[in-house]
Design a protein around this motif. Structure first.
Motif, short mmCIF file in Angstrom:
data_model
loop_
_atom_site.label_atom_id
_atom_site.label_comp_id
_atom_site.label_asym_id
_atom_site.label_seq_id
_atom_site.Cartn_x
_atom_site.Cartn_y
_atom_site.Cartn_z
N GLY A 83 0.78 -1.23 0.00
CA GLY A 83 0.00 0.00 0.00
C GLY A 83 0.81 1.27 0.00
O GLY A 83 0.24 2.37 0.11
N LYS A 86 0.79 3.14 -5.18
CA LYS A 86 -0.45 2.67 -5.82
C LYS A 86 -0.48 2.93 -7.32
O LYS A 86 -1.52 2.77 -7.95
N GLU A 121 -6.40 -3.54 -12.38
CA GLU A 121 -7.47 -2.61 -11.99
C GLU A 121 -8.36 -3.16 -10.88
O GLU A 121 -9.11 -2.40 -10.26
N LYS A 122 -8.28 -4.45 -10.62
CA LYS A 122 -9.08 -5.06 -9.55
C LYS A 122 -8.38 -5.04 -8.19
O LYS A 122 -8.98 -5.39 -7.18
N ILE A 123 -7.12 -4.63 -8.17
CA ILE A 123 -6.37 -4.62 -6.91
C ILE A 123 -6.95 -3.59 -5.95
O ILE A 123 -7.16 -2.44 -6.31
N ASN A 124 -7.22 -4.01 -4.73
CA ASN A 124 -7.63 -3.10 -3.66
C ASN A 124 -6.46 -2.97 -2.69
O ASN A 124 -6.16 -3.90 -1.93
N TYR A 125 -5.79 -1.86 -2.75
CA TYR A 125 -4.58 -1.68 -1.96
C TYR A 125 -4.88 -1.47 -0.48
O TYR A 125 -5.84 -0.78 -0.12
N GLN A 127 -4.16 0.15 3.29
CA GLN A 127 -3.82 1.51 3.72
C GLN A 127 -3.01 1.44 5.01
O GLN A 127 -3.58 1.41 6.10
N GLU A 188 -2.47 -7.79 0.79
CA GLU A 188 -3.29 -7.07 -0.20
C GLU A 188 -4.53 -7.85 -0.64
O GLU A 188 -5.62 -7.28 -0.73
N HIS A 191 -8.00 -7.57 0.99
CA HIS A 191 -8.83 -6.37 0.83
C HIS A 191 -9.85 -6.52 -0.30
O HIS A 191 -10.69 -5.65 -0.50
N SER A 192 -9.77 -7.63 -1.04
CA SER A 192 -10.76 -7.92 -2.08
C SER A 192 -11.79 -8.95 -1.63
O SER A 192 -12.72 -9.26 -2.37
N GLN A 194 -14.95 -10.60 0.20
CA GLN A 194 -16.26 -10.24 0.71
C GLN A 194 -16.48 -10.81 2.10
O GLN A 194 -17.37 -10.38 2.83
#
Length: 255
Positions: A83, A86, A121-125, A127, A188, A191-192, A194
């Protein structure tokens, strides 16, 4: 149930675990995490596996200088997946695939740059709360700063860890095998999710040269690790057939 040293010893004894259990801490380094080693240059986080065997904690600092091709505080992927950074170079999808568009090389990991770009583009970094992430031995005094726990294991113990991590679920897909870099699977990818899911790791081809060939890993959240460590006495780890497997492996080594 809370995590205790006694429960940890019971857990490791049941698995006959001698490989590292590494915790990712969102925390600044201090003497309580010592001995410390700093991530340098473009080194992969997993090249510090021998340091983890020695009980050392890896300090990954947010890079202030350097570039994708000349990093200063660990490989660019590590900086990204923790993180700190980005933005990838415009040719990153080509770097993962065909080496075109000015990319310094092509890794051939996806069928096309378009698919690689979709993945990027699907990566949720994550924090981070500060400018450092630590990777080192589990320390109960810093449990609140822990974000994930990674257990290195051979295939026998990995199968047990997978089974135990899904012990309280009926979902046949409870455990995930994600596409990511080795370091991406340490924090990482969570973070994707559910829902809380264990992640099979050490499947990144580029990082495998830094660990023994028989070693894989499973990464879990703090909540799930507490559950796993406090497994009930009637779980499979206390059954004879699990211990028969362990006995047969040890007998094979000594013969």
């Amino acid at each position: 149930m809370p995590l205790t040293e006694q429960a940890m010893e019971r857990f490791k004894k049941a698995l006959r675990l001698t490989t590292p259990i590494i915790t990712l801490y969102d925390a600044p380094p201090d003497e309580s995490f010592a001995p410390l080693v700093e991530a340098k240059g473009r080194a992969c986080s997993f090249c510090y596996y021998p340091n983890w065997l020695r009980g050392e904690t890896l300090v990954v600092r947010q890079a202030e200088g350097g570039s994708f091709m000349n990093p200063t505080n660990g490989c660019p992927g590590l900086q990204s997946h923790l993180g700190f950074q980005k933005k990838y170079p415009p040719w990153m999808a080509n770097f993962l695939t065909d080496g075109k568009n000015g990319a310094p090389m092509g890794e051939g990991l996806k069928a096309s740059p378009e698919l690689a770009q979709e993945w990027l583009e699907k990566i949720n970094y994550p924090q981070p709360s500060g400018e450092t992430i630590l990777l080192g031995p589990l320390r109960l005094a810093h449990w609140e700063k822990a974000r994930t726990i990674t257990i290195f294991a051979d295939p026998d113990r990995l199968s047990a860890l997978m089974t135990l991590s899904a012990y309280w679920s009926s979902d046949p897909d409870e455990v995930q095998a994600a596409f990511s870099s080795g370091c991406g699977m340490l924090w990482e990818v969570f973070h994707s999710h559910q829902k809380d899911r264990p992640v099979i790791g050490c499947t990144d081809i580029a990082m495998r040269k830094y660990i023994p060939p028989e070693i894989m890993c499973l990464t879990v959240t703090r909540r799930r690790f507490e559950q796993m460590v406090n497994f009930p006495d009637d779980a499979f780890l206390m059954k004879t057939w699990w211990n028969d497997l362990m006995d047969s492996r040890e007998k094979g080594k000594s013969s």
